[in-house]
Design an enzyme around this catalytic site. Structure first.
Site, PDB file in Angstrom:
ATOM      1  CB  CYS A  56      39.933  36.319  39.349  1.00  0.00           C
ATOM      2  SG  CYS A  56      39.405  34.963  40.391  1.00  0.00           S
ATOM      3  CD  GLU A 103      36.823  39.702  39.391  1.00  0.00           C
ATOM      4  OE1 GLU A 103      37.482  38.839  38.793  1.00  0.00           O
ATOM      5  OE2 GLU A 103      35.719  39.483  39.921  1.00  0.00           O
ATOM      6  CB  CYS A 134      39.164  39.486  43.278  1.00  0.00           C
ATOM      7  SG  CYS A 134      39.892  38.373  42.063  1.00  0.00           S
TER       8      CYS A 134
HETATM    9  N1  THU Z   1      36.400  34.054  38.119  1.00  0.00           N
HETATM   10  C1  THU Z   1      36.785  35.337  37.840  1.00  0.00           C
HETATM   11  O1  THU Z   1      37.613  35.569  36.963  1.00  0.00           O
HETATM   12  N2  THU Z   1      36.220  36.335  38.538  1.00  0.00           N
HETATM   13  C2  THU Z   1      35.216  36.177  39.438  1.00  0.00           C
HETATM   14  O2  THU Z   1      34.742  37.165  40.001  1.00  0.00           O
HETATM   15  C3  THU Z   1      34.694  34.848  39.735  1.00  0.00           C
HETATM   16  C4  THU Z   1      35.473  33.721  39.170  1.00  0.00           C
HETATM   17  C5  THU Z   1      36.942  32.960  37.299  1.00  0.00           C
HETATM   18  C6  THU Z   1      37.938  32.064  37.964  1.00  0.00           C
HETATM   19  C7  THU Z   1      37.784  30.806  37.140  1.00  0.00           C
HETATM   20  O3  THU Z   1      38.587  30.913  35.972  1.00  0.00           O
HETATM   21  C8  THU Z   1      36.337  30.813  36.709  1.00  0.00           C
HETATM   22  O4  THU Z   1      35.877  32.138  36.882  1.00  0.00           O
HETATM   23  C9  THU Z   1      35.456  29.853  37.469  1.00  0.00           C
HETATM   24  O5  THU Z   1      35.572  30.049  38.819  1.00  0.00           O
END
Ligand code: THU
Length: 130
Positions: free
Chosen positions: A52, A54, A88
């Site tokens: 993610c 974060e 996260c």
């Molecule tokens: N994702 C993030 O990077 N941060 C978040 O807070 C929510 C989800 C990403 C993970 C994945 O690559 C995409 O969003 C869909 O879930």
């Protein structure tokens, strides 16, 4: 009002690698000495290996020597603005629960204290190094 940390998160989002979900996310973390560290989501063909935005920002900050943080901004093109995932939240809590977490879309903003997003976070009883 100008918010350079928010701008850094949107800028990082431009580099998101998200060919599987199509959902681009950017994040920027401000350390207690006012430096900024950005990250974006990095997906993988083996979906579970996705990082993610974060967590990418945390990794960039730690690799640069930062340890304490004031504020995290996460951005994506969705409403309501994204709420950071549970994993996260735990990764952020490793470096202190006194963190302001803000989330923005193009049209809306919301914010929380990390301790409210992850009450009673897991903490080891001791750490060998700090
Ligand atoms: N994702 C993030 O990077 N941060 C978040 O807070 C929510 C989800 C990403 C993970 C994945 O690559 C995409 O969003 C869909 O879930």
């Amino acid at each position: 009002m100008a918010d350079p940390l928010l701008d850094a998160a949107w800028k990082a989002r431009e580099h998101a690698w998200c060919p599987y979900s199509g959902f681009a996310v950017g994040a920027a973390l401000e350390s207690d000495d006012g430096r900024w560290y950005a990250g974006c989501n990095v997906e993988n063909a083996s979906y579970g290996l996705t990082v993610c935005a974060e967590r990418a920002a945390v990794s960039a900050a730690i690799a640069a020597g930062a340890r304490r943080f004031r504020r995290l901004v996460v951005v994506a093109d969705c409403d309501p603005p994204v709420s950071p995932c549970g994993g996260c939240r735990q990764v952020l809590a490793e470096f202190g629960e006194e963190l302001l977490v803000e989330s923005a879309s193009r049209t809306a903003r919301r914010s929380w204290q990390l301790r409210d997003l992850l009450p009673d976070a897991f903490k080891p009883s001791r750490r060998a190094h700090d």
